[in-house]
Design a protein around this motif. Structure first.
Motif, short mmCIF file in Angstrom:
data_model
loop_
_atom_site.label_atom_id
_atom_site.label_comp_id
_atom_site.label_asym_id
_atom_site.label_seq_id
_atom_site.Cartn_x
_atom_site.Cartn_y
_atom_site.Cartn_z
N VAL A 71 3.54 -67.19 21.07
CA VAL A 71 4.70 -67.68 20.14
C VAL A 71 5.93 -66.30 19.67
O VAL A 71 6.49 -65.91 19.48
N ALA A 72 4.63 -65.58 19.97
CA ALA A 72 5.92 -63.96 20.26
C ALA A 72 6.59 -63.23 20.95
O ALA A 72 7.69 -63.16 20.77
N ASP A 73 6.23 -64.34 22.01
CA ASP A 73 7.15 -63.78 23.35
C ASP A 73 8.22 -65.63 22.73
O ASP A 73 9.56 -64.00 23.69
N ALA A 74 8.51 -66.03 22.32
CA ALA A 74 9.77 -66.60 22.07
C ALA A 74 9.79 -65.93 20.95
O ALA A 74 11.77 -66.40 21.70
N TYR A 75 10.27 -65.17 20.15
CA TYR A 75 10.92 -64.23 19.70
C TYR A 75 11.47 -62.95 20.70
O TYR A 75 12.65 -63.09 19.92
N THR A 76 10.34 -62.91 21.43
CA THR A 76 10.87 -61.47 22.01
C THR A 76 12.16 -62.07 22.76
O THR A 76 13.57 -61.11 22.97
N THR A 77 11.93 -63.17 23.49
CA THR A 77 13.35 -63.67 24.14
C THR A 77 14.44 -63.77 23.69
O THR A 77 15.49 -63.49 23.22
N LEU A 78 14.24 -64.75 22.35
CA LEU A 78 15.64 -64.81 21.41
C LEU A 78 15.85 -63.03 20.69
O LEU A 78 17.44 -63.23 20.31
N ARG A 79 15.32 -62.38 20.32
CA ARG A 79 15.81 -60.75 20.08
C ARG A 79 16.49 -60.19 21.25
O ARG A 79 17.48 -59.80 21.05
N ALA A 80 16.14 -60.74 22.35
CA ALA A 80 16.73 -60.41 23.40
C ALA A 80 18.11 -61.18 23.62
O ALA A 80 19.21 -60.70 24.46
N GLY A 81 18.45 -62.30 23.67
CA GLY A 81 19.41 -63.75 23.84
C GLY A 81 20.67 -62.59 22.65
O GLY A 81 21.39 -63.09 22.94
N ILE A 82 19.75 -62.17 21.52
CA ILE A 82 20.91 -62.10 20.62
C ILE A 82 21.78 -60.98 20.76
O ILE A 82 22.67 -60.65 20.99
N LYS A 83 20.83 -60.03 20.96
CA LYS A 83 20.99 -58.62 21.60
C LYS A 83 22.04 -58.21 22.47
O LYS A 83 23.04 -57.44 23.00
N ALA A 84 21.88 -59.51 23.65
CA ALA A 84 22.89 -59.63 24.68
C ALA A 84 24.04 -60.69 24.63
O ALA A 84 25.16 -60.14 25.24
N GLY A 85 24.31 -61.26 23.25
CA GLY A 85 25.47 -61.89 23.32
C GLY A 85 25.36 -62.84 23.22
O GLY A 85 26.27 -64.06 23.18
N ASN A 86 24.37 -63.53 23.97
CA ASN A 86 24.31 -65.37 24.63
C ASN A 86 24.58 -66.05 23.18
O ASN A 86 24.71 -67.15 23.78
N LEU A 87 24.35 -65.79 22.03
CA LEU A 87 24.70 -66.67 20.36
C LEU A 87 26.17 -66.38 20.28
O LEU A 87 25.61 -66.60 18.30
N GLY A 88 26.74 -65.58 20.75
CA GLY A 88 27.82 -64.89 19.81
C GLY A 88 27.74 -63.86 19.55
O GLY A 88 26.52 -63.11 19.24
N GLY A 89 28.92 -63.73 18.12
CA GLY A 89 28.56 -62.23 17.93
C GLY A 89 28.14 -62.36 16.59
O GLY A 89 27.84 -63.42 16.09
N GLU A 90 28.25 -61.15 15.78
CA GLU A 90 27.75 -60.91 14.32
C GLU A 90 28.29 -61.76 13.73
O GLU A 90 29.92 -61.54 13.34
N GLY A 91 27.91 -63.03 12.69
CA GLY A 91 28.61 -63.76 11.60
C GLY A 91 29.41 -65.10 12.58
O GLY A 91 29.25 -65.35 12.08
N SER A 92 28.64 -65.31 13.76
CA SER A 92 28.83 -66.60 14.30
C SER A 92 28.37 -67.37 13.98
O SER A 92 26.63 -67.13 13.72
N LYS A 93 28.70 -69.02 13.83
CA LYS A 93 27.27 -70.43 13.79
C LYS A 93 26.50 -70.31 13.93
O LYS A 93 25.24 -70.21 13.85
N ARG A 94 26.52 -69.78 15.90
CA ARG A 94 25.08 -70.58 16.80
C ARG A 94 23.69 -69.20 16.26
O ARG A 94 22.95 -68.98 16.28
#
Length: 382
Positions: A71-94
């Motif tokens: 579970v901790a690794d899943a959140y680490t991956t999610l945070r890294a993806g958000i930081k890299a912009g893989n889910l869009g910029g701040e305020g994007s729907k994804r």
């Protein structure tokens, strides 16, 4: 390395109870951690909150630790993806959707086992594995002779248990040492595309014409199944999607194997154009959008890279800008040099030929230049 498990009728129910229970527990840990820490939960904090409850639910000490770490690794991956912009910029729907709810694990999602929970007997081709019903021994697995050799010589670390189409698989981590890279006598440039899957600077063309027909046929069949809207149609649709993915993987393996073999035989390196973000940079015709979005260009590049490293072939990625518009003879670069999608004709010196071949030659030249710069000796202190 993937192997297929063959549990008998007595052992199979233990697997069927264990994997959904593990993923349900992971969802509980995820919800607790999200409620308390948001996306910032770490192993130490989650262990303090959840370890005792997991033990009370019947999970062994090591199994509980693995659930928490997963579970901790899943959140680490999610945070890294958000930081890299893989889910869009701040305020994007994804990004808003990902940040507003805890990570969820599917009931049949793969779960990790280390050597304390899973042991291998290569001679007997069996494994001993932890389940909620206790340790189950002598579970037979099947694989090819080459895969068994790789497992015996190079397996290292953790393995993942997963269920797919009613069958059980173990995906084991193998650590194959890289072969020493030789000094190249030149480079082979590889241009990737939609109509021509790969074209080398030597003029070898791996056309995608037959594949395009196959994919159009699959698209029609999938559209027919989607129109039915029945449970059986959904199952058949999933099978077709997986079959098409396996077909694409097979083709990418075959292309990469041929290209790397030529590079190894001729003692040359491999140069590829850097395609990260190509879907955002490049626009294509409406009828090609689905193909561009679905064909695994990155997979072909990763296959070429790991096969090259295994064979000791130098590998490098270069800037893809204007590779199909630049003349490799005189250097003139202009959009007019490519009057059609498939043809190149230099407006300055008259050099003409297939556009993908010209791009491959330019990529090869950039690869040679980049290799010299990367491997140039660092000057010492004055």
């Amino acid at each position: 390395m993937q192997v297929k498990l063959m549990p008998d009728a007595v052992r199979a129910p233990a697997f069927e109870r264990t994997l959904p229970a593990v993923n349900e527990a992971a969802n509980w840990v995820s919800s607790v951690g999200f409620e308390r820490f948001g996306l910032k939960g770490a192993v130490r904090e989650l262990r303090k909150l959840c370890y005792g409850e997991l033990k009370a639910r019947g999970f062994g000490a090591q199994a509980a630790q693995h659930i928490i770490k997963r579970v901790a690794d899943a959140y680490t991956t999610l945070r890294a993806g958000i930081k890299a912009g893989n889910l869009g910029g701040e305020g994007s729907k994804r990004r808003i959707k990902a940040e507003s709810k805890p990570v969820v694990f599917r009931p049949d999602a793969a779960h990790t086992f280390d050597d304390r929970c899973l042991s291998w007997n290569y001679d007997a081709r069996t494994v001993s594995i932890w389940t909620l019903d206790g340790r189950i021994k002598n579970v037979r697995f099947v694989c090819s002779a080459d895969a068994l050799k790789q497992l015996t010589e190079h397996r290292k670390g953790e393995s993942d248990l997963l269920r797919r189409d009613g069958m059980w698989f173990l995906i084991a981590t193998i650590d194959v040492p890289d072969t020493e890279v030789f000094e190249p006598r030149g480079f082979i440039g590889v241009d990737r595309g939609i109509n021509n899957l790969a074209t080398t600077s030597d003029g070898t063309n791996y056309t995608g014409r037959r594949l395009s027909r196959y994919r159009r046929w699959q698209a029609r069949k999938k559209a027919e199944l989607q129109a039915r809207r029945t449970r059986s149609a959904v199952r058949l649709l999933r099978k077709r999607v997986r079959r098409e993915a396996r077909h694409a993987t097979h083709i990418n393996h075959r292309i990469s194997k041929d290209v790397v073999a030529v590079a190894q035989r001729t003692e040359r390196g491999l140069a590829l154009e850097e395609l990260r973000g190509i879907r955002e940079r490049v626009t294509v015709r409406r009828d090609q959008r689905a193909t561009q979005s679905s064909w695994p260009f990155h997979q072909l590049g990763s296959f070429l890279e790991y096969k090259a490293r295994r064979a000791g072939v130098p590998f490098i990625e270069v800037d893809p800008a204007y590779t199909s518009q630049r003349c490799p003879r005189c250097g003139h670069t202009a959009r007019a040099n490519r009057p059609t999608r498939d043809h190149f004709s230099c407006r300055r010196c008259g050099l003409a030929g297939p556009a993908d071949h010209v791009a491959g030659v330019n990529i090869a030249k950039r690869g040679s230049s980049a290799w010299v710069l990367v491997n140039a000796p660092v000057p010492g202190p004055a």
